[in-house]
Design a protein around this motif. Structure first.
Motif, PDB file in Angstrom:
ATOM      1  N   ALA A 128     108.097  67.234 -48.863  1.00 32.08           N
ATOM      2  CA  ALA A 128     108.136  66.315 -47.713  1.00 32.08           C
ATOM      3  C   ALA A 128     109.562  65.992 -47.278  1.00 32.08           C
ATOM      4  O   ALA A 128     110.441  65.754 -48.101  1.00 32.08           O
ATOM      5  CB  ALA A 128     107.399  65.030 -48.072  1.00 32.08           C
ATOM      6  N   ARG A 129     109.769  65.966 -45.968  1.00 31.76           N
ATOM      7  CA  ARG A 129     111.036  65.512 -45.384  1.00 31.76           C
ATOM      8  C   ARG A 129     110.856  64.174 -44.681  1.00 31.76           C
ATOM      9  O   ARG A 129     111.758  63.357 -44.630  1.00 31.76           O
ATOM     10  CB  ARG A 129     111.549  66.553 -44.366  1.00 31.76           C
ATOM     11  CG  ARG A 129     111.682  67.963 -44.916  1.00 31.76           C
ATOM     12  CD  ARG A 129     112.803  68.075 -45.928  1.00 31.76           C
ATOM     13  NE  ARG A 129     114.089  67.671 -45.356  1.00 31.76           N
ATOM     14  CZ  ARG A 129     114.882  68.501 -44.686  1.00 31.76           C
ATOM     15  NH1 ARG A 129     114.541  69.757 -44.544  1.00 31.76           N
ATOM     16  NH2 ARG A 129     116.026  68.077 -44.194  1.00 31.76           N
ATOM     17  N   THR A 130     109.679  63.992 -44.080  1.00 26.53           N
ATOM     18  CA  THR A 130     109.388  62.744 -43.361  1.00 26.53           C
ATOM     19  C   THR A 130     108.069  62.160 -43.857  1.00 26.53           C
ATOM     20  O   THR A 130     107.097  62.885 -44.036  1.00 26.53           O
ATOM     21  CB  THR A 130     109.261  62.998 -41.840  1.00 26.53           C
ATOM     22  OG1 THR A 130     110.452  63.597 -41.372  1.00 26.53           O
ATOM     23  CG2 THR A 130     109.008  61.710 -41.072  1.00 26.53           C
ATOM     24  N   VAL A 131     108.075  60.844 -44.073  1.00 32.32           N
ATOM     25  CA  VAL A 131     106.878  60.144 -44.527  1.00 32.32           C
ATOM     26  C   VAL A 131     106.591  59.013 -43.542  1.00 32.32           C
ATOM     27  O   VAL A 131     107.485  58.224 -43.238  1.00 32.32           O
ATOM     28  CB  VAL A 131     107.114  59.546 -45.942  1.00 32.32           C
ATOM     29  CG1 VAL A 131     106.012  58.578 -46.324  1.00 32.32           C
ATOM     30  CG2 VAL A 131     107.234  60.653 -46.976  1.00 32.32           C
ATOM     31  N   THR A 132     105.378  58.954 -43.018  1.00 35.81           N
ATOM     32  CA  THR A 132     105.017  57.815 -42.171  1.00 35.81           C
ATOM     33  C   THR A 132     104.351  56.761 -43.041  1.00 35.81           C
ATOM     34  O   THR A 132     103.692  57.080 -44.026  1.00 35.81           O
ATOM     35  CB  THR A 132     104.068  58.211 -41.028  1.00 35.81           C
ATOM     36  OG1 THR A 132     103.082  59.102 -41.538  1.00 35.81           O
ATOM     37  CG2 THR A 132     104.814  58.840 -39.884  1.00 35.81           C
ATOM     38  N   LYS A 133     104.520  55.500 -42.647  1.00 36.01           N
ATOM     39  CA  LYS A 133     103.963  54.407 -43.446  1.00 36.01           C
ATOM     40  C   LYS A 133     103.193  53.447 -42.566  1.00 36.01           C
ATOM     41  O   LYS A 133     103.711  52.978 -41.545  1.00 36.01           O
ATOM     42  CB  LYS A 133     105.080  53.632 -44.140  1.00 36.01           C
ATOM     43  CG  LYS A 133     105.655  54.350 -45.361  1.00 36.01           C
ATOM     44  CD  LYS A 133     106.752  53.519 -45.976  1.00 36.01           C
ATOM     45  CE  LYS A 133     106.229  52.248 -46.572  1.00 36.01           C
ATOM     46  NZ  LYS A 133     107.154  51.121 -46.403  1.00 36.01           N
ATOM     47  N   GLY A 134     101.945  53.180 -42.955  1.00 31.19           N
ATOM     48  CA  GLY A 134     101.213  52.070 -42.350  1.00 31.19           C
ATOM     49  C   GLY A 134     101.639  50.849 -43.119  1.00 31.19           C
ATOM     50  O   GLY A 134     102.215  50.944 -44.195  1.00 31.19           O
ATOM     51  N   LYS A 135     101.378  49.681 -42.611  1.00 30.62           N
ATOM     52  CA  LYS A 135     101.925  48.490 -43.252  1.00 30.62           C
ATOM     53  C   LYS A 135     101.385  48.320 -44.673  1.00 30.62           C
ATOM     54  O   LYS A 135     100.189  48.346 -44.896  1.00 30.62           O
ATOM     55  CB  LYS A 135     101.564  47.273 -42.416  1.00 30.62           C
ATOM     56  CG  LYS A 135     102.362  46.082 -42.780  1.00 30.62           C
ATOM     57  CD  LYS A 135     102.201  45.013 -41.734  1.00 30.62           C
ATOM     58  CE  LYS A 135     102.813  43.736 -42.272  1.00 30.62           C
ATOM     59  NZ  LYS A 135     101.907  42.636 -42.170  1.00 30.62           N
ATOM     60  N   THR A 136     102.302  48.176 -45.631  1.00 27.39           N
ATOM     61  CA  THR A 136     101.889  47.944 -47.009  1.00 27.39           C
ATOM     62  C   THR A 136     102.845  46.981 -47.688  1.00 27.39           C
ATOM     63  O   THR A 136     104.043  47.244 -47.798  1.00 27.39           O
ATOM     64  CB  THR A 136     101.804  49.273 -47.815  1.00 27.39           C
ATOM     65  OG1 THR A 136     102.066  48.984 -49.201  1.00 27.39           O
ATOM     66  CG2 THR A 136     102.781  50.330 -47.368  1.00 27.39           C
ATOM     67  N   MET A 137     102.317  45.851 -48.119  1.00 28.71           N
ATOM     68  CA  MET A 137     103.158  44.883 -48.821  1.00 28.71           C
ATOM     69  C   MET A 137     103.551  45.418 -50.196  1.00 28.71           C
ATOM     70  O   MET A 137     104.633  45.118 -50.693  1.00 28.71           O
ATOM     71  CB  MET A 137     102.418  43.540 -48.973  1.00 28.71           C
ATOM     72  CG  MET A 137     102.196  42.781 -47.683  1.00 28.71           C
ATOM     73  SD  MET A 137     103.683  42.526 -46.702  1.00 28.71           S
ATOM     74  CE  MET A 137     104.645  41.449 -47.753  1.00 28.71           C
ATOM     75  N   VAL A 138     102.660  46.204 -50.810  1.00 27.27           N
ATOM     76  CA  VAL A 138     103.011  46.784 -52.112  1.00 27.27           C
ATOM     77  C   VAL A 138     104.188  47.746 -51.941  1.00 27.27           C
ATOM     78  O   VAL A 138     105.065  47.843 -52.800  1.00 27.27           O
ATOM     79  CB  VAL A 138     101.793  47.464 -52.763  1.00 27.27           C
ATOM     80  CG1 VAL A 138     102.216  48.342 -53.932  1.00 27.27           C
ATOM     81  CG2 VAL A 138     100.809  46.417 -53.255  1.00 27.27           C
TER      82      VAL A 138
END
Ligand code: SF4
Length: 494
Positions: A128-138
């Motif tokens: 992986a070069r790019t990672v998308t993130k949905g909101k995560t408090m953890v």
């Protein structure tokens, strides 16, 4: 109150590059008093907080009033989570078995370092070069962005609020409205500074224009991502599913477009059935944003199957303990019922005055003042349990009926017992306790103190002996009339 002279501790200057994990939240709660002073003197922050006070609070109250059975639902939601906490091992093992049966993998992680390393290993396995993130408090709790960046992987936040603060190099200041401290003009300035490929003269005064611009930028990121990371509002033991709610649909794109979906969740997120989750959702949305339901509710069960048109090829769940199992069976167990709705901070007069960053923790407000000492140690966060008037509003609006003021008092007691409170404070409490056990002397001492505090002709006291921290920022009303005990004795007489 002095004007702020230095940046908040715990908030980085974008020009300084990536933040260290300690500056992302952990270990900076011991700067609470300093941060609170700065927040009180920050005029822009005070404007943003004033807007928050009227918007969230009103919406929450209206949504609750619109549902006559809210109390019954809240009782039901509490009972579900209590049952789970009493049988946590059973439901977690059941969840794991179902995830595996659906073709997914579960990774048990004791602490933040283990969870970070596991996420990195999965990302590397996909090149992986790019990672998308949905909101995560953890994700915030384990400082995953910093870890990925340090290892050459670009994490991109896809929730609009998270995207804005990522560009600004800041941390969330609220658990459901992470950029609540940023004005509309501040967002426009941020976009102009970072979206340098766009026309510098473009109009950005309307929110719709800013939304369209962020959407355009994020679309390319969604398509480029190799891995998508989301949090989980719930983990469903009966099906091995993870469930998230969003209002922007970014969670769906984060978890269905990349080759791999990683779910980051605390162990307390499991519930027995989908029906249980939907019951809790009914109080969650109303307590969080005042909506009847969030716009998108997404259920993920394992990786893409042969006949599915889309979805990830791999599905991983990181189950994080990070101190949670240590509070099971203690006087702090109730806080594991928290569903991160944010209502307690929306109604907290202390949060209203200083905002979320001053807490120096991933979790601000009343729930943060209880969670932070449990997860990251009391020694570095001993001031947080004192950041409360104990007015009880947080408990009264908590849909999971978490006794926050009681737990804040319990942390204060522990702080006293462990000698973490300053010596003068501890001696003062001891002296008070001794007086309270000797009512005759107590009455005499109070009458004497009341007479002394009655003296100033101005009606205000500018320097209070032993109360200098109070009078440094405000004056104190002079005592008037008789003490409560004197009045009580007089009334009791026939
Ligand atoms: S403590 Fe209660 S009100 Fe606060 S975030 Fe958790 S569930 Fe919501």
């Amino acid at each position: 109150m002095n004007a702020p002279t230095a940046p908040f501790v715990g908030i980085s200057d974008p020009a300084q590059g990536p933040r260290s994990p300690s500056a992302v939240g952990h270990g900076v709660s011991d700067q609470f008093k300093h941060n609170a002073d700065l927040a009180l003197g920050d005029a822009k922050l005070q404007v943003a907080l004033a807007e928050m006070r009227s918007s969230f609070k009103g919406r929450n109250e209206a949504a609750r009033k619109g549902l006559p059975e809210f109390q019954a639902l809240s009782d039901h939601a509490k009972a579900i989570k209590q049952h789970v906490l009493a049988n946590l091992d059973y439901y977690l093992e059941r969840f794991e078995a179902k995830v595996k049966a659906a073709g997914g993998q579960v990774h048990w992680c004791n602490d933040a370092a283990e969870a970070r390393d596991k996420v990195l290993a999965i990302c590397r396995s996909a090149g992986a070069r790019t990672v998308t993130k949905g909101k995560t408090m953890v994700g915030e709790e384990i400082a995953i962005n910093h870890h990925l960046e340090a290892n050459g992987i670009l994490p991109v936040e896809t929730d609009l609020g998270e995207y804005i603060i990522q560009l600004r190099g800041e941390t969330p200041s609220h658990i459901i409205a992470p950029a609540i401290h940023v004005s509309k003009e501040g967002v426009a300035d941020t976009f102009r500074a970072h979206h340098t490929d766009l026309d510098p003269a473009r109009p950005l005064s309307e929110i719709t224009a800013m939304l369209a611009e962020a959407r355009g930028k994020l679309r390319a990121r969604f398509l480029a991502a190799d891995v998508g990371i989301t949090g989980a509002n719930f983990l469903i033991a009966e099906t091995g599913s993870s469930v998230i709610v969003t209002n922007e649909g970014n969670g769906d794109l984060t978890q269905t477009l990349p080759k791999i979906h990683i779910v980051l969740a605390g162990i307390e997120k499991v519930v027995p059935t989908l029906e249980d989750a939907t019951a809790i959702f009914r109080v969650l949305a109303r307590s969080a944003t005042g909506q009847e339901m969030s716009v998108y509710t997404t259920v993920s069960t394992g990786p893409r199957r042969a006949h599915d048109l889309d979805g990830p090829g791999e599905y991983h769940v990181i189950l994080l303990d990070n101190g949670r199992s240590g509070v099971l069976g203690t006087e702090f167990e109730d806080m594991l019922r928290c569903i991160r709705c944010g209502a307690c901070m929306d109604h907290c007069p202390v949060y209203h005055a200083i905002g979320g960053h001053a807490y120096g923790s991933v979790y601000p407000g009343p729930i943060g003042a209880v969670l932070t000492p449990a997860l990251f140690g009391l020694a570095h966060s001993k001031d947080l349990p004192n950041a409360s008037t104990l007015c009880g509003r947080c408990e009264s609006v908590c849909p999971m009926q978490i006794p926050l003021p009681k737990m804040l008092r319990q942390w204060r007691e522990r702080s006293f017992e462990r000698h973490l409170a300053p010596a003068r404070e501890r001696w003062g409490i001891k002296a008070w306790a001794w007086l309270a056990r000797h009512p005759q002397i107590y009455r005499g001492a109070m009458a004497l103190a009341a007479r002394l505090l009655r003296r100033p002709a101005t009606g205000r006291i500018r320097h209070l002996p032993l109360g200098g921290a109070w009078t440094a920022g405000r004056d104190f009303p002079a005592a008037s009339g008789r003490t409560f005990q004197e009045q009580w004795r007089r009334r009791a007489r026939p």
